[in-house]
Design a protein around this motif. Structure first.
Motif, PDB file in Angstrom:
ATOM      1  N   PRO A   1       0.678  -1.330  -0.203  1.00 33.45           N
ATOM      2  CA  PRO A   1      -0.031   0.015   0.072  1.00 33.45           C
ATOM      3  C   PRO A   1       0.806   1.443   0.057  1.00 33.45           C
ATOM      4  N   HIS A   2       2.015   1.306   0.846  1.00 30.29           N
ATOM      5  CA  HIS A   2       2.649   2.488   0.846  1.00 30.29           C
ATOM      6  C   HIS A   2       3.858   2.652  -0.349  1.00 30.29           C
ATOM      7  N   GLY A   3       3.870   1.508  -1.104  1.00 28.85           N
ATOM      8  CA  GLY A   3       4.584   1.641  -2.311  1.00 28.85           C
ATOM      9  C   GLY A   3       3.684   2.270  -3.323  1.00 28.85           C
ATOM     10  N   PHE A   4       2.528   2.176  -3.196  1.00 27.68           N
ATOM     11  CA  PHE A   4       1.720   3.026  -4.397  1.00 27.68           C
ATOM     12  C   PHE A   4       1.757   4.536  -4.015  1.00 27.68           C
ATOM     13  N   PHE A   5       1.776   4.957  -2.702  1.00 25.86           N
ATOM     14  CA  PHE A   5       1.749   6.493  -2.448  1.00 25.86           C
ATOM     15  C   PHE A   5       3.003   6.706  -2.654  1.00 25.86           C
ATOM     16  N   LYS A   6       4.019   6.045  -2.393  1.00 25.63           N
ATOM     17  CA  LYS A   6       5.623   6.823  -2.512  1.00 25.63           C
ATOM     18  C   LYS A   6       5.492   6.820  -4.288  1.00 25.63           C
ATOM     19  N   GLU A   7       5.141   5.862  -5.038  1.00 26.45           N
ATOM     20  CA  GLU A   7       5.159   6.048  -6.543  1.00 26.45           C
ATOM     21  C   GLU A   7       4.388   7.145  -6.873  1.00 26.45           C
ATOM     22  N   LEU A   8       3.139   7.405  -6.359  1.00 28.06           N
ATOM     23  CA  LEU A   8       2.392   8.679  -6.943  1.00 28.06           C
ATOM     24  C   LEU A   8       3.065   9.895  -6.489  1.00 28.06           C
ATOM     25  N   ARG A   9       3.499   9.923  -5.140  1.00 27.12           N
ATOM     26  CA  ARG A   9       4.159  11.209  -4.817  1.00 27.12           C
ATOM     27  C   ARG A   9       5.445  11.301  -5.767  1.00 27.12           C
ATOM     28  N   SER A  10       6.236  10.275  -5.896  1.00 34.57           N
ATOM     29  CA  SER A  10       7.513  10.698  -6.582  1.00 34.57           C
ATOM     30  C   SER A  10       7.162  11.160  -7.936  1.00 34.57           C
ATOM     31  N   PHE A  11       5.961  10.590  -8.625  1.00 33.62           N
ATOM     32  CA  PHE A  11       5.606  11.058 -10.094  1.00 33.62           C
ATOM     33  C   PHE A  11       5.183  12.491 -10.072  1.00 33.62           C
ATOM     34  N   ILE A  12       4.214  12.773  -8.947  1.00 34.72           N
ATOM     35  CA  ILE A  12       3.702  14.056  -8.844  1.00 34.72           C
ATOM     36  C   ILE A  12       4.966  15.146  -8.719  1.00 34.72           C
ATOM     37  N   SER A  13       6.025  14.570  -7.893  1.00 33.06           N
ATOM     38  CA  SER A  13       6.937  15.800  -7.629  1.00 33.06           C
ATOM     39  C   SER A  13       7.757  16.073  -8.823  1.00 33.06           C
ATOM     40  N   ARG A  14       7.929  14.752  -9.721  1.00 33.32           N
ATOM     41  CA  ARG A  14       8.832  15.156 -10.769  1.00 33.32           C
ATOM     42  C   ARG A  14       7.888  16.040 -11.570  1.00 33.32           C
ATOM     43  N   ARG A  15       6.694  16.018 -11.617  1.00 31.11           N
ATOM     44  CA  ARG A  15       5.975  16.633 -12.690  1.00 31.11           C
ATOM     45  C   ARG A  15       6.057  18.241 -12.184  1.00 31.11           C
ATOM     46  N   ARG A  16       5.654  18.309 -10.857  1.00 32.39           N
ATOM     47  CA  ARG A  16       5.552  19.709 -10.342  1.00 32.39           C
ATOM     48  C   ARG A  16       6.132  19.681  -8.660  1.00 32.39           C
ATOM     49  N   GLY A  17       7.332  20.258  -8.585  1.00 30.10           N
ATOM     50  CA  GLY A  17       8.114  20.073  -7.521  1.00 30.10           C
ATOM     51  C   GLY A  17       7.285  20.485  -6.307  1.00 30.10           C
ATOM     52  N   ASP A  18       6.251  21.414  -6.302  1.00 26.99           N
ATOM     53  CA  ASP A  18       5.770  21.820  -4.862  1.00 26.99           C
ATOM     54  C   ASP A  18       4.170  21.214  -5.063  1.00 26.99           C
ATOM     55  N   ALA A  19       3.882  20.351  -5.979  1.00 25.06           N
ATOM     56  CA  ALA A  19       2.489  20.003  -5.747  1.00 25.06           C
ATOM     57  C   ALA A  19       2.122  19.204  -4.555  1.00 25.06           C
ATOM     58  N   LEU A  20       0.861  19.270  -4.071  1.00 29.35           N
ATOM     59  CA  LEU A  20       0.654  18.691  -2.767  1.00 29.35           C
ATOM     60  C   LEU A  20      -0.399  17.567  -2.849  1.00 29.35           C
ATOM     61  N   LEU A  21      -0.030  16.650  -2.069  1.00 29.39           N
ATOM     62  CA  LEU A  21      -1.306  15.428  -1.871  1.00 29.39           C
ATOM     63  C   LEU A  21      -1.820  15.464  -0.347  1.00 29.39           C
ATOM     64  N   LEU A  22      -2.992  15.902  -0.457  1.00 31.52           N
ATOM     65  CA  LEU A  22      -3.617  16.087   0.878  1.00 31.52           C
ATOM     66  C   LEU A  22      -4.521  14.840   1.006  1.00 31.52           C
ATOM     67  N   GLY A  23      -4.640  13.990   1.987  1.00 36.02           N
ATOM     68  CA  GLY A  23      -5.085  12.522   1.895  1.00 36.02           C
ATOM     69  C   GLY A  23      -6.255  12.625   2.880  1.00 36.02           C
ATOM     70  N   GLU A  24      -7.128  11.961   2.623  1.00 37.26           N
ATOM     71  CA  GLU A  24      -8.544  11.635   3.449  1.00 37.26           C
ATOM     72  C   GLU A  24      -8.278  10.321   4.174  1.00 37.26           C
ATOM     73  N   VAL A  25      -7.716  10.236   5.182  1.00 39.89           N
ATOM     74  CA  VAL A  25      -7.559   8.983   5.912  1.00 39.89           C
ATOM     75  C   VAL A  25      -8.108   9.099   7.270  1.00 39.89           C
ATOM     76  N   ASN A  26      -9.316   8.649   7.697  1.00 39.90           N
ATOM     77  CA  ASN A  26      -9.898   8.588   8.955  1.00 39.90           C
ATOM     78  C   ASN A  26      -9.616   7.335   9.798  1.00 39.90           C
ATOM     79  N   LEU A  27      -8.309   7.612  10.394  1.00 39.75           N
ATOM     80  CA  LEU A  27      -7.800   6.469  11.297  1.00 39.75           C
ATOM     81  C   LEU A  27      -7.202   6.909  12.539  1.00 39.75           C
ATOM     82  N   PRO A  28      -7.310   6.126  13.416  1.00 37.62           N
ATOM     83  CA  PRO A  28      -6.489   6.376  14.567  1.00 37.62           C
ATOM     84  C   PRO A  28      -4.948   6.950  14.348  1.00 37.62           C
ATOM     85  N   PRO A  29      -4.414   8.042  15.432  1.00 40.49           N
ATOM     86  CA  PRO A  29      -3.261   8.457  14.916  1.00 40.49           C
ATOM     87  C   PRO A  29      -2.010   7.358  14.560  1.00 40.49           C
TER      88      PRO A  29
END
Ligand code: NOJ
Length: 546
Positions: free
Chosen positions: A220-248
């Protein structure tokens, strides 16, 4: 952290404003809000100090889940406008210094999406593996059902396909199969498209569900790393804000490793839920405990703090007893409650319209460590319309004036996308136009508070200490950054309180009240009922906003 560093990590000191174009302003007079309408009101938003817009889904959709059921990730819902209009919006927003992020809804598509239509048609179709199929579905645990009013299983049988498909949400929203590398490529292509058009990032919908039940092949975390790295390559300061309703402890994993290589910002659901418990009980302790329990986060990451959003106010992390206390205080009628876990109300009506309490809640929000996210209409104290079923009760038109449909649309009320509330919170009583003229209004108060919050960048990037105030009704907390301390004190009871705070040495420091500008002779602080103070303690040689 210098202003320049903060500009790079812009999400650390942003004010995010969530809106649905369809309910913001109808400019072409068809009863539905549109992009042109939003463009007209960009100056309003910039004027109150919003620095980032979060747009709820804008894509073509059968609208069975208010656009969270997408049929074309590359298009714009024609009721809202065209791609051309969207580019005008991005350009106008940029010109006024506003960033724009949009919902990325890729846990599922609509069942009308061409991928799903093709997938159903044959087991050998190239889109079959875009979704998750089983010959025999696993048993669904009741607790895993997100919309228990409409569904009783996470699996639905498709006659055409002759198999069962996974759907974490409604059965018309089949889950995409993230374990399929082609699906991951599609998601990146979609994100890349909108980044290229000029958006500054995404609010990623339904994050934990995206990577659940995809089998052992997907880390699961591999996917988010992959997405983040893709996005940062395209736009260095692009933001991913996640909807994660879980305990801390589970939540924090989605930031990844220092300095943060997955999602940079996550909604602080555990804090939000205890904030409501604290308000309901007039007791700051649940909130103090929740804040103390929030783990350290990687240096480039951030909490998104919020009081309400476009969904039900979920209270699923509270115990039954705690949830009942919030229900009793803020939503005693069954019709105000939803799914047995939440409330379908906005804050002002939950607080009985008591402006002192409403301001206290938002003052708290603005001082919590992280980035405040507000939902359209919160700045004028809009309430819900319970006559609208389910979660849509809080997604009524923005109330601009006291005219028909609150100035949102000129059409007959029967033709408007959703009706405004009647009564105490109707547009006659609550609207932008009236509040602009009143210096003491909620709107003008919000504008002043947002300005102060944005000037006080320590709150977005500092280190939190929750103080012991010696009074259960009062929350005192300090956020410190580079030797500057911001002390915030909030009285959750309706009685005046005096608290004695120990905040460490103030030698060589200037101490000032950030809201009334007055001196602070000592830390025996007096607070009115529902009163609040923001105090800055800084070395005398540090220069700050006046
Ligand atoms: C979370 C969104 O906030 C909600 O409105 C939506 O129904 C579900 N995800 C499904 O997309």
């Amino acid at each position: 952290m210098s202003r320049a560093d903060l500009a790079d990590l812009w999400w650390k000191n942003a004010l995010v404003y969530c809106l649905d174009i369809e309910t913001f302003l109808d400019w072409n007079g068809d009863g539905v809000g549109d992009i042109e309408g939003l463009v007209e009101r960009i100056d309003y938003l910039a004027g109150i100090g919003v620095s980032c817009l979060w747009l709820m889904p804008v894509h073509p959709s059968p609208n069975r889940d208010d656009g969270y059921d997408v049929t074309d990730y590359y298009g714009i819902d024609e009721r809202l406008g065209t791609l051309g209009d969207f580019v005008v919006l991005l350009r106008t927003a940029k010109d006024r210094g506003l960033r724009v992020i949009m919902d990325l809804v890729v846990n599922h598509t609509s069942d009308k999406h061409p991928w799903f239509r093709a997938a159903r048609s044959s087991p050998t179709n190239k889109y079959r593996d875009y979704y998750v199929w089983r010959d025999t579905p696993p048993r669904t645990k009741k607790a895993d059902i997100v919309f228990p009013d409409a569904e009783d299983s996470l699996w639905a049988y498709d006659e055409r396909a002759g198999q069962w498909y996974l759907h974490h949400f409604y059965s018309h929203q089949p889950d995409l199969n993230l374990a399929n590398p082609k699906v991951r490529e599609e998601i990146k292509r979609v994100a890349g498209f909108w980044l290229e058009l000029g958006v500054d990032g995404f609010r990623v919908d339904a994050v934990p569900f995206l990577v659940e039940d995809c089998g052992a092949d997907l880390d699961p975390h591999g996917f988010f790393k992959e997405l983040r790295s893709f996005i940062s390559r395209r736009r260095g300061d692009a933001l991913l804000l996640g909807e994660v309703n879980l305990p801390p402890k589970d939540l924090v994993k989605f930031f990844g490793h220092d300095p943060g290589d997955e999602l940079q910002m996550l909604f602080a659901f555990p804090v939000m839920q205890r904030l409501h418990l604290a308000l309901a009980r007039g007791d700051a302790r649940p909130l103090a405990r929740a804040l103390r329990a929030m783990p350290e986060i990687p240096s480039e990451c951030q909490w998104a703090q919020f009081v309400r959003n476009h969904d039900e106010l979920t209270l699923d992390q509270l115990t039954d007893r705690e949830r009942q206390d919030v229900f009793d205080a803020f939503g005693p009628d069954e019709d105000m409650q939803l799914f047995g876990r939440g409330l379908r109300r906005r804050l002002p009506s939950m607080l009985g319209g008591d402006e002192r309490r409403i301001r206290l809640a938002y003052s708290l929000l603005l001082t919590l460590p992280g980035t405040p996210v507000i939902f359209y209409g919160e700045e004028i104290g809009m309430a819900e319309n319970l006559a609208i079923p389910g979660r849509m009760s809080v997604r009524t038109p923005m109330q601009w004036t006291d005219q028909r449909n609150g100035g949102f649309s000129p059409v007959a009320p029967s033709r408007v996308v959703r009706p405004c509330p009647d009564g105490r919170f109707s547009p006659m009583a609550v609207n932008v136009a009236q509040q602009r003229r009143d210096p003491e209004s909620m709107l003008n108060w919000f504008e002043r508070m947002i300005r102060r919050r944005r000037e006080t960048a320590e709150l977005g990037a500092g280190r939190l200490t929750v103080l012991d105030c010696g009074d259960d009704s009062v929350l005192g907390h300090v956020v410190e950054r580079d030797g500057v301390r911001i002390l915030a004190v909030h009285n959750l009871s309706d009685e005046p309180r005096t608290v004695k705070l120990r905040i460490g040495s103030t030698e060589g420091c200037e101490v000032s009240d950030l809201l009334d500008g007055g001196p602070v002779p000592d830390f025996d602080l007096k607070l009115d009922g529902y009163g609040y103070r923001w105090i800055r303690i800084q070395p005398s040689d540090v220069r700050t906003a006046p």
